[in-house]
Design a protein around this motif. Structure first.
Motif, PDB file in Angstrom:
ATOM      1  N   ARG A   1       0.851  -1.192   0.000  1.00 39.90           N
ATOM      2  CA  ARG A   1       0.000   0.000   0.000  1.00 39.90           C
ATOM      3  C   ARG A   1       0.883   1.236   0.000  1.00 39.90           C
ATOM      4  NH1 ARG A   1       0.220  -2.055   5.127  1.00 39.90           N
ATOM      5  NH2 ARG A   1       0.714  -0.598   6.826  1.00 39.90           N
ATOM      6  N   VAL A   2       0.326   2.340  -0.373  1.00 38.08           N
ATOM      7  CA  VAL A   2       1.072   3.596  -0.403  1.00 38.08           C
ATOM      8  C   VAL A   2       0.922   4.302   0.943  1.00 38.08           C
ATOM      9  CG1 VAL A   2       1.288   5.866  -1.472  1.00 38.08           C
ATOM     10  CG2 VAL A   2       0.813   3.860  -2.891  1.00 38.08           C
ATOM     11  N   GLU A   3       2.040   4.554   1.593  1.00 32.35           N
ATOM     12  CA  GLU A   3       2.064   5.338   2.826  1.00 32.35           C
ATOM     13  C   GLU A   3       2.449   6.774   2.486  1.00 32.35           C
ATOM     14  OE1 GLU A   3       0.988   4.174   5.488  1.00 32.35           O
ATOM     15  OE2 GLU A   3       1.589   2.094   5.824  1.00 32.35           O
ATOM     16  N   GLU A   4       2.017   7.712   3.308  1.00 34.89           N
ATOM     17  CA  GLU A   4       2.283   9.123   3.013  1.00 34.89           C
ATOM     18  C   GLU A   4       2.471   9.901   4.309  1.00 34.89           C
ATOM     19  OE1 GLU A   4       0.307  12.840   0.475  1.00 34.89           O
ATOM     20  OE2 GLU A   4      -0.755  10.919   0.652  1.00 34.89           O
TER      21      GLU A   4
ATOM     22  N   SER B   1       6.708  16.408   1.248  1.00 39.29           N
ATOM     23  CA  SER B   1       5.810  15.261   1.319  1.00 39.29           C
ATOM     24  C   SER B   1       6.530  14.040   0.771  1.00 39.29           C
ATOM     25  CB  SER B   1       4.516  15.513   0.534  1.00 39.29           C
ATOM     26  OG  SER B   1       4.771  15.573  -0.848  1.00 39.29           O
TER      27      SER B   1
ATOM     28  N   LYS C   1       5.702   9.928  -0.338  1.00 38.50           N
ATOM     29  CA  LYS C   1       4.852   8.768  -0.560  1.00 38.50           C
ATOM     30  C   LYS C   1       5.773   7.594  -0.877  1.00 38.50           C
ATOM     31  CE  LYS C   1       1.005  11.417  -2.537  1.00 38.50           C
ATOM     32  NZ  LYS C   1       0.115  11.594  -3.722  1.00 38.50           N
ATOM     33  N   TYR C   2       5.481   6.443  -0.298  1.00 39.42           N
ATOM     34  CA  TYR C   2       6.277   5.268  -0.633  1.00 39.42           C
ATOM     35  C   TYR C   2       5.416   4.019  -0.522  1.00 39.42           C
ATOM     36  CZ  TYR C   2       6.902   4.052   4.345  1.00 39.42           C
ATOM     37  OH  TYR C   2       6.696   3.702   5.653  1.00 39.42           O
TER      38      TYR C   2
ATOM     39  N   ARG D   1       4.623   0.611   0.822  1.00 41.50           N
ATOM     40  CA  ARG D   1       4.936  -0.163   2.026  1.00 41.50           C
ATOM     41  C   ARG D   1       4.836  -1.651   1.687  1.00 41.50           C
ATOM     42  NH1 ARG D   1       3.947   0.573   7.640  1.00 41.50           N
ATOM     43  NH2 ARG D   1       5.027  -1.108   8.730  1.00 41.50           N
TER      44      ARG D   1
ATOM     45  N   VAL E   1       6.205   3.797   8.831  1.00 42.51           N
ATOM     46  CA  VAL E   1       6.071   5.235   8.625  1.00 42.51           C
ATOM     47  C   VAL E   1       6.889   5.999   9.664  1.00 42.51           C
ATOM     48  CG1 VAL E   1       4.468   7.181   8.628  1.00 42.51           C
ATOM     49  CG2 VAL E   1       3.814   5.041   7.537  1.00 42.51           C
TER      50      VAL E   1
ATOM     51  N   SER F   1       9.017   5.147  -4.472  1.00 43.35           N
ATOM     52  CA  SER F   1       8.713   6.333  -3.665  1.00 43.35           C
ATOM     53  C   SER F   1       8.559   7.560  -4.538  1.00 43.35           C
ATOM     54  CB  SER F   1       9.820   6.585  -2.629  1.00 43.35           C
ATOM     55  OG  SER F   1      11.053   6.876  -3.276  1.00 43.35           O
TER      56      SER F   1
ATOM     57  N   LYS G   1       3.779   2.243  -8.473  1.00 41.82           N
ATOM     58  CA  LYS G   1       2.777   2.066  -7.435  1.00 41.82           C
ATOM     59  C   LYS G   1       2.347   0.592  -7.366  1.00 41.82           C
ATOM     60  CE  LYS G   1       0.452   5.623  -9.174  1.00 41.82           C
ATOM     61  NZ  LYS G   1      -0.602   6.658  -9.339  1.00 41.82           N
TER      62      LYS G   1
ATOM     63  N   TRP H   1       4.376   6.651 -11.231  1.00 47.24           N
ATOM     64  CA  TRP H   1       4.089   7.918 -10.558  1.00 47.24           C
ATOM     65  C   TRP H   1       3.896   8.979 -11.639  1.00 47.24           C
ATOM     66  CZ3 TRP H   1       3.275   7.389  -5.501  1.00 47.24           C
ATOM     67  CH2 TRP H   1       3.938   6.383  -4.800  1.00 47.24           C
TER      68      TRP H   1
END
Length: 323
Positions: A9-12, A23, A25-26, A28, A35, A179, A193, A199
């Motif tokens: 999933r994308v963490e932010e 900011s 985003k990566y 996970r 995080v 990321s 992603k 991205w």
């Protein structure tokens, strides 16, 4: 492997930095950090850059160097010496179009950290300040930076790009193989992603009062930097004065280039080159980009509107279907 893929999933996270924001985003995955760990590592890098290169805190390394008189030397951290060397090389290659010793001129015109609001200074004042501007006054001697004039450094044109590279590399080192890192508008994307899509980022159109997408591009392993004159400026007697100064004249640029975006594997390189091309303008900047294989996207004022064009390298990287 299927289970691992489904759990990605994308963490932010993000926050304030360098007078603006950042900011991250990566993706996970099983190998990626939490995080909390990622944020701690990122903010440690940003804190280091701020302590070394911020023009807005009196205790930073750069401000302590700037306060020294002509004929002084000071030991500086390796990253600062690296960036001074990088900037000096850009200055030589562009015949002085790029210069990170402009802080006194930026202050004089009202755009620097010690500026008193925008106004047009006298030609005599500009000439007096220019005597202490220029990379030719700097020399690196071992771990020290020396100056033979009262030079003041301004890292703002490249510090964010440098920080993006540092943060992106650190995330990869921690196991986050995909990321998107953005710091004060400079950004870099690595990997894809969870659904396999790239991205995608928007190149902003030059509008004074709102954000509008000019072009959307997909990135993987590439950084993007945009410089423009459409937000930070003042007007006097009906004339517009940009915050981008031409080091050769000591005055704001006067050409019709509204913005330029550079795409490169290095965010530092993209950051410095976007400023350099903004100073050169559409014709000289376009020729510089073509001669060196730089991926650049120019937005030029024409009448009441704008026209845009990409360099050959930009067009090779991004097919016309990406809009």
């Amino acid at each position: 492997m299927l289970l691992a893929g489904c759990s990605e999933r994308v963490e932010e996270f993000g926050g304030p930095t360098m007078g603006s924001t950042y900011s991250v985003k990566y993706v996970r995955s099983a190998s990626a950090p939490s995080v909390e760990q990622a944020r701690g590592e990122v903010e440690a890098i940003l804190g280091e850059v701020d302590r070394q290169m911020s023009s807005y805190r009196a205790d930073s390394d750069v401000e302590r160097f700037n306060a020294l008189p002509a004929g002084s030397c000071m030991a500086l951290p390796a990253p600062m010496l690296e960036l001074v060397g990088f900037a000096s090389a850009l200055s030589r290659d562009s015949d002085g179009a790029f210069d990170m010793t402009l802080e006194p001129l930026l202050n004089l015109w009202g755009f620097g950290p010690k500026g008193r609001g925008g106004y047009v200074p006298s030609a005599e004042a500009v000439a007096r300040v220019r005597a202490d501007v220029g990379h030719q006054h700097l020399s690196i001697r071992g771990q020290e930076l020396c100056k033979d004039a009262a030079v003041q450094l301004d890292f703002n044109s490249i510090a964010a790009g440098y920080a993006v590279d540092r943060v992106s590399a650190r995330l990869t080192g921690l196991g986050a193989t995909s990321s998107l890192v953005e710091i004060t508008g400079e950004l870099k994307a690595v990997g894809r992603k969870p659904d396999g899509s790239p991205w995608r980022i928007a190149i902003e159109a030059p509008q004074d009062d709102r954000q509008v997408a000019q072009k959307i591009i997909s990135l993987d392993g590439l950084a993007v930097s945009t410089s423009g004159d459409y937000r930070n400026y003042f007007e006097e007697n009906g004339k517009r004065y940009s915050h981008t100064l031409n080091p050769r004249t000591g005055a704001p640029i006067t050409h019709n280039l509204a913005s330029v975006t550079v795409v490169d594997e290095s965010a530092l390189q993209a950051d410095g080159l976007s400023t350099l091309l903004m100073v050169l303008g559409p014709e000289a900047g376009g020729a510089y980009a073509e001669a060196r294989g730089i991926a650049a996207f120019f937005v030029v004022r024409k009448g009441e509107g704008f026209v845009s064009r990409g360099s050959s390298r930009f067009e090779q990287l991004f097919a016309a279907k990406e809009d």
